[in-house]
Structure formats: structure tokens, C-alpha cells
Design a protein around this motif. Structure first.
Motif, mmCIF file in Angstrom:
data_model
loop_
_atom_site.group_PDB
_atom_site.id
_atom_site.type_symbol
_atom_site.label_atom_id
_atom_site.label_comp_id
_atom_site.label_asym_id
_atom_site.label_seq_id
_atom_site.Cartn_x
_atom_site.Cartn_y
_atom_site.Cartn_z
ATOM 1 N N GLY A 1 -2.344 -3.961 -2.257
ATOM 2 C CA GLY A 1 -2.020 -4.169 -0.853
ATOM 3 C C GLY A 1 -3.167 -4.711 -0.022
ATOM 4 N N SER A 2 -4.358 -4.770 -0.584
ATOM 5 C CA SER A 2 -5.500 -5.243 0.181
ATOM 6 C C SER A 2 -5.583 -6.751 0.123
ATOM 7 C CB SER A 2 -6.789 -4.631 -0.380
ATOM 8 O OG SER A 2 -7.900 -5.064 0.353
ATOM 9 N N ALA B 1 -0.344 4.741 -2.353
ATOM 10 C CA ALA B 1 -0.921 3.435 -2.015
ATOM 11 C C ALA B 1 -1.184 2.620 -3.260
ATOM 12 C CB ALA B 1 -2.218 3.628 -1.227
ATOM 13 N N SER B 2 -1.047 1.302 -3.133
ATOM 14 C CA SER B 2 -1.296 0.376 -4.233
ATOM 15 C C SER B 2 -2.495 -0.491 -3.919
ATOM 16 C CB SER B 2 -0.064 -0.522 -4.454
ATOM 17 O OG SER B 2 -0.388 -1.603 -5.309
ATOM 18 N N GLU C 1 2.714 2.120 2.580
ATOM 19 C CA GLU C 1 2.709 2.637 3.950
ATOM 20 C C GLU C 1 3.899 2.173 4.777
ATOM 21 O OE1 GLU C 1 -1.486 3.398 5.756
ATOM 22 O OE2 GLU C 1 -1.469 1.325 5.025
ATOM 23 N N ARG D 1 0.822 -1.218 0.000
ATOM 24 C CA ARG D 1 0.000 0.000 0.000
ATOM 25 C C ARG D 1 0.853 1.263 0.000
ATOM 26 N NH1 ARG D 1 -2.603 -2.881 4.241
ATOM 27 N NH2 ARG D 1 -1.660 -1.426 5.736
#
Length: 238
Positions: free
Chosen positions: A224-225, A220-221, A162, A160
């Protein structure tokens, strides 16, 4: 389980043999939480004493378990399972939160559960140590699940944008040792701080690992979820 006495079959008092067996097992584990997790402790407990505490007979003990070590093994898995479920529930509810808030949710959930009963901490961090090679393997396997959770959360944060990209295997292993040690010491009264202060310190430490000095967040990507269950699959029931 090999070596146990044969359990009775058929219905009695309106309950099936399986229901009666589950009830006996629950009572033995509840008694073990008290005798192993408080007084006199696992090493000073006998089969007769545990059976008396459970309000059952030694014959019924051997219908469920071979040894007291089997009881401790089952109880250790149960204590870890309670904490694991608390964390999974919290993380599912925290999906989509920024990293710092998500990490705080994770550790508050874990700390609240594992410290809700000092007997749980003693089972998880004290009584399980040094009993046998079998229980040491189980302890390390359960700790590895927590390490995997931290690594998966870190990898998702990297995706993400982060957290700093790196291999978090060693860092996660070292950090879990710090978590367990600090919570044990706090529970034993050796740390002069509130539980919230302890959790805040753990959050700061983990964020410091994920976001080292000089690193800056990236965009964010969507990749990433990752669902909670995929990062930390549920363990089999005890």
C-alpha cells in the motif's frame, strides 16, 4: 505564443530579455489576481485596465498574451498549482500516518492554501466558469487531477487494509464537487462555521466513503505504500 507581438531581445538595465519578460508576466498575473479575483472581475476588465494595474503598457501586454482569456487561463493554473504544491508537501510529510490523520493533513493543507486569499477562490471556482469551451476543458482537467489524487489515496488505503475495496472513481468525483462547493460557500460567508469545522466535516465525509458502516479494517499490506509523486505527478510550470 502565436499572435503576440515580438518581444525585445538583448540586455537592458543589467537584465536579459528573458528576465524582463518573466517580470512582465509576473506583474500581469499579479494584477489579474486583483482585477479578476476582486474588482471589477474578469468580464469587466479591459486590456487597458489590466495593463494600468500592472504598471505596464498595452504593447507589453500583447508581447506576453493574445487575450485576457489567456491571462485567466494562466492564472487559473497558477492558483491550482499553489494548492497542489501545498498538498504534495503536506502528504510527503504525513507519509506513514494512519488514514484518518493523513486525510486530515491533506484537507487542512488544501483548505489553508485555497482560502488564504479570497481572490484565489474566485479565480478557481467563479471567474473560470462559462468563459469558453477551452477554459471549461482546462477547469475539468484540473479538477480531474484532484479526483485522481483522492482515488490514489483511497486505493493506497485499500492496499494497506485501511479502507473498503471498491472502485472509487465516481465517489471521488462527487466528493471533489462537495469540497469545492463547501469551501466556496464558506469563503463567501454563507456557512456559519470556522475553517477547522469545515475541514473536519470534509474529513468525516471522506472517511465515511472509505469506511462504510459494517466494514472492518484488515491487516495492513506493504504494497500500500506508494510515493506521493507517483500518485499525483507534478504538473508542468505555468
Amino acid at each position: 505564443m502565436t499572435g503576440r507581438l515580438k518581444a525585445p531581445t538583448g540586455r537592458y538595465g543589467g537584465r536579459s530579455a528573458e528576465e524582463r519578460q518573466a517580470e512582465r508576466r509576473r506583474r500581469f498575473l499579479a494584477a489579474a489576481l486583483q482585477t479578476f479575483g476582486d474588482s471589477p472581475g474578469f468580464r469587466a476588465t479591459t486590456v487597458a485596465a489590466l495593463s494600468q494595474a500592472a504598471g505596464l503598457s498595452t504593447r507589453q501586454f500583447y508581447e506576453e498574451f493574445r487575450t485576457l482569456e489567456d491571462v485567466l487561463a494562466a492564472l487559473h493554473l497558477e492558483v491550482n498549482g499553489w494548492a497542489e504544491q501545498a498538498v504534495l508537501d503536506a502528504l510527503a510529510a504525513a507519509e506513514g500516518l494512519p488514514l484518518a490523520e493523513r486525510v486530515a493533513v491533506l484537507f487542512h493543507a488544501y483548505a489553508r492554501d485555497v482560502t488564504s486569499d479570497p481572490r484565489r477562490i474566485r479565480i478557481a471556482f467563479v471567474e473560470i466558469i462559462g468563459v469558453s469551451a477551452r477554459l471549461e476543458e482546462q477547469r475539468l482537467a484540473r479538477r480531474a487531477r484532484w479526483v485522481d489524487l483522492i482515488r490514489s489515496e483511497a486505493d493506497a488505503a485499500v492496499a494497506r487494509g485501511e479502507a473498503a475495496p471498491r472502485d472509487y472513481r465516481l465517489a471521488a468525483t462527487a466528493f471533489i464537487g462537495s469540497v469545492n462547493g463547501l469551501l466556496h460557500d464558506w469563503s463567501a460567508g454563507w456557512v456559519d462555521a470556522s475553517l477547522d469545522e469545515v475541514v473536519d466535516e470534509l474529513v468525516r465525509q471522506l472517511l465515511g466513503i472509505l469506511r462504510p458502516e459494517g466494514w472492518r479494517p484488515e491487516t495492513a499490506s506493504p504494497a500500500g505504500s506508494v510515493p506521493v509523486e507517483a500518485r499525483f505527478p507534478r504538473s508542468p510550470g505555468v
